[in-house]
Structure formats: C-alpha cells, structure tokens
Design an enzyme around this catalytic site. Structure first.
Site, PDB file in Angstrom:
ATOM      1  N   SER A 130       0.831  -1.201   0.000  1.00 36.75           N
ATOM      2  CA  SER A 130       0.000   0.000   0.000  1.00 36.75           C
ATOM      3  C   SER A 130       0.868   1.256   0.000  1.00 36.75           C
ATOM      4  CB  SER A 130      -0.939   0.001   1.217  1.00 36.75           C
ATOM      5  OG  SER A 130      -0.205  -0.094   2.428  1.00 36.75           O
ATOM      6  N   ASP A 176       8.491  -2.996  -5.692  1.00 36.02           N
ATOM      7  CA  ASP A 176       7.141  -2.552  -5.365  1.00 36.02           C
ATOM      8  C   ASP A 176       6.735  -1.334  -6.183  1.00 36.02           C
ATOM      9  OD1 ASP A 176       7.366  -4.533  -3.512  1.00 36.02           O
ATOM     10  OD2 ASP A 176       7.365  -3.223  -1.754  1.00 36.02           O
TER      11      ASP A 176
END
Length: 385
Positions: A130, A176
């Site tokens: 996130s 990521d």
C-alpha cells in the site's frame, strides 16, 4: 463511477470546497515468485493487483501543501514547499507524502502548493505494498499537475523508492514501486532488478491470483530483513562477485569451507530463486501451470529451509492450498517473511472450493481465520477519467 473514485472525490470536495484538477491511481502488488532477490540485483515476477490508491490534486496559489487522508479518519497534514521539507512529528502516512514531495522538488518540481486528497483500498499491513501504491499515485498526480514531462513512469518509481529509502527510512528494493508504476493488465512482469528491464508475461485468462492473509503478524521483519541483506553481501564477498545475481551454484559448491554453512544456505536460496524466477516466467508464458506450481512449491521450500523466513502457520497454509489446488497452479509465501501473506495461482473455477477449504482448516496461532482476496492482474498507474 468506481466506488473508490467517488470516495476520493467526496473527500476532496469536503476538505477543499470544489472538484480537483485531476485524479491519479496506482495499484498494490503481489509477487508471484522471486523473494529477496531484488536487493541482490536479481529477478522478480510480480503483478499489479486490482486494489488501488487514488490521489486527487489541485494547485494552490501559495507554497502550502494541504493533505487529507480519507482512510485515516480524515487525518490531515500541512507543510510548506518554501523551505526544506521536514518529517511529520508523528511519522506515519504523512511522511510518505512529504518524502515524495521532497524528491519531486529535487527533480525540478516548482514550489507551488497543492491541495491533495488520498483514498485507497489496498489492504494495509498485508504485504501488498500500500505504501508504494500511495507513493506512485501521488508522484504521478503531481507530475501531471506540474507537467514534469521529463519524468516517465520508471523515473517516478525510482523517485518513490528514494522517498521510502532516504526520507521514510525503509531500505526497500525497486520491485514494489516499479510494478505499481508499470504493471500490465492480465500480465505479470519479469523484472531485472539490475537493469530495470521488464518483460510482460501473460497469466492464462482462466486463472486468478488468490492472496491469503495468514493473520500472523509479521514479527522480526525489519531486523531479520537487514540481517539477510548482510548475509547475502557476505556471501557475495566470499564468492568474489558484486551481487549474488552474478554467482552460480557451481561457484557455491567450490567455495567449500570458506563459506559458513548458514551463509551458504542463504546464498543458495538467492541463486536458486533467481533461476526459478526466470523459469517461472517461461512456464507462465507457455501456459504450463503444472510447472509453475512446481516452481512455486520449490520457492517456498527454499524460503523455509535455506533462507529461514517462513513460520509454521504459513507453512501449514501453503500445504493446505497446494492440496486444494492440485497439480495445475500452486502456492507460496510472498513478501519479506515471518508472517504476512501467501499467494496462490488457480483456475477461476476452483476459487469457491479453495476458499472454503482454507476457511475450514486454517487458523492462525491466536485462532483467527484467514482473509482471502481474489484478484486479477491489473494495470499500472495512470490518470482516472
């Protein structure tokens, strides 16, 4: 209109009294195979998932940045671009925002303020990144707001990584942010973490990605993560290579007594995992899901036995999934380790049966049932109409 888009627009209007100039989105991610290989300059095979962070922005006529975070009870932050950007007194989500703004300033963004609203549905604390989703969405929104055309999506990913490394203080690799910025719908990306070259690999249309939260809190991650990095660097030095990406199992076999047995096992995981990741991309591209499942199983065993980053509950969950899925597809722990999530690939027709099997037979050490997410491989960051 997408529920999340409506949420971020409503949040922006409530805070700032009008509509934003633009809205950007960026997805979370899951790594199908290739664990701890990124900081060894190796290969990873993640996909973006259909959970996003959305960022609504508008320019201000001063140097102030005003931010509201819908997912943190409408928490707000204010700071100025007129001078150095400091850390928020309480850290948290606000430092990710401040870090991205600080890196954009270094990259040539003018000291023009902005009103910003954030909202997301990427599960927090589940290892689905996130934080990278937030960083990339914010960087993309501000790139468009200020017309910073010299920054492509790869440059934004590197900028977001620098924000996390040098401002937030988390020493993450590039995976990521890069998959969040450059993901391709329906595909995983085979990423070379040395060159940042990325090859899209199609996931068979009849298969889905299942992500299972073990409800085992990820203990020891920071200290053990840093220790694993040190162990990998030690192995590379003994083997005479810049990074374990450049080593082979044959080199490991001839190192003999020069390598401590523990360091040898750590190196063996990285070297074998790099090879598995490349072979997994080939298997996925060929639609050979039996072979893909075998490689995922071998990856999990290597993380358990050589890299020592799984825990018994995770091992049990992976075993349950492997039985429920059968030969076509597979499961493995994903992420830094010591808890967190398991990723599985299976036919869409199996989802209900596999979910039921996991919910019936798995409990975390403190008695909690798993949380199951069923995902499609989504597109990378972009503007929202």
């Amino acid at each position: 209109m997408h529920e999340l888009q409506q949420h971020v627009l409503d949040t922006f209007r409530a805070a700032f009294g009008g509509a934003p100039a633009l809205v950007a989105r960026s997805p979370g991610r899951v790594n199908l195979i290739g664990e701890h290989t990124d900081y060894n300059d190796g290969f990873v095979l993640p996909c973006a998932i259909d959970f996003d962070t959305m960022v609504a922005v508008s320019p201000r006529d001063d140097a102030e940045v005003h931010v509201v975070a819908a997912d943190f009870a409408g928490d707000t932050d204010r700071f100025s671009l007129a001078g150095a950007i400091g850390h928020h007194p309480h850290g948290g989500w606000a430092d990710y925002v401040r870090g991205v703004l600080a890196m954009l300033r270094e990259a040539g963004m003018p000291a023009t303020g902005a009103n910003i609203a954030l909202a997301g549905n990427v599960p927090r604390g589940a290892g689905l990144s996130s934080s990278a989703s937030l960083e990339v969405a914010l960087a993309l929104a501000l790139r468009h707001l200020h017309r910073l055309e010299h920054l492509d999506n790869t440059a934004l990913a590197l900028l977001a990584q620098r924000a996390e490394n040098s401002f937030v203080g988390c020493n993450c690799g590039i995976m990521d942010q890069l998959i969040s910025a450059r993901g391709v719908a329906g595909h995983a990306l085979l990423i070379d973490c040395r060159t940042l070259a990325a090859t899209a690999v199609e996931i068979p249309a009849s298969f889905v990605v299942m992500i299972i939260e073990s409800r085992v809190k990820r203990g020891l991650v920071d200290s053990e993560y840093n220790l694993r990095r040190q162990q990998c660097e030690t192995a590379a030095r003994v083997l005479g290579v810049a990074k374990l990406r450049d080593a082979s199992l044959a080199m490991l076999a001839t190192a003999g007594p020069e390598l401590d047995p523990l360091i040898l096992r750590r190196a063996r995981h990285i070297i074998s995992e790099n090879a598995r990741t490349v072979r997994a991309a080939e298997a996925l591209a060929a639609g050979n899901m039996r072979r893909m499942g075998q490689l995922m199983a071998a990856s999990h065993a290597s993380m358990r036995d050589d890299f020592s980053i799984t825990v018994p509950a995770i091992d049990q969950l992976v075993a349950l999934l492997q039985v429920a899925i059968g030969a076509e597809g597979g499961a493995r722990m994903t992420g830094g380790g010591f808890g967190g999530c398991v990723v599985a690939l299976m036919r869409a027709s199996q989802v209900d049966a596999v979910r039921a099997h996991v919910l019936q037979h798995y409990r975390s050490p403190d008695g909690q049932a798993a949380i199951v997410h069923v995902c499609q491989a989504g597109a990378g960051a972009g503007l929202v109409d």
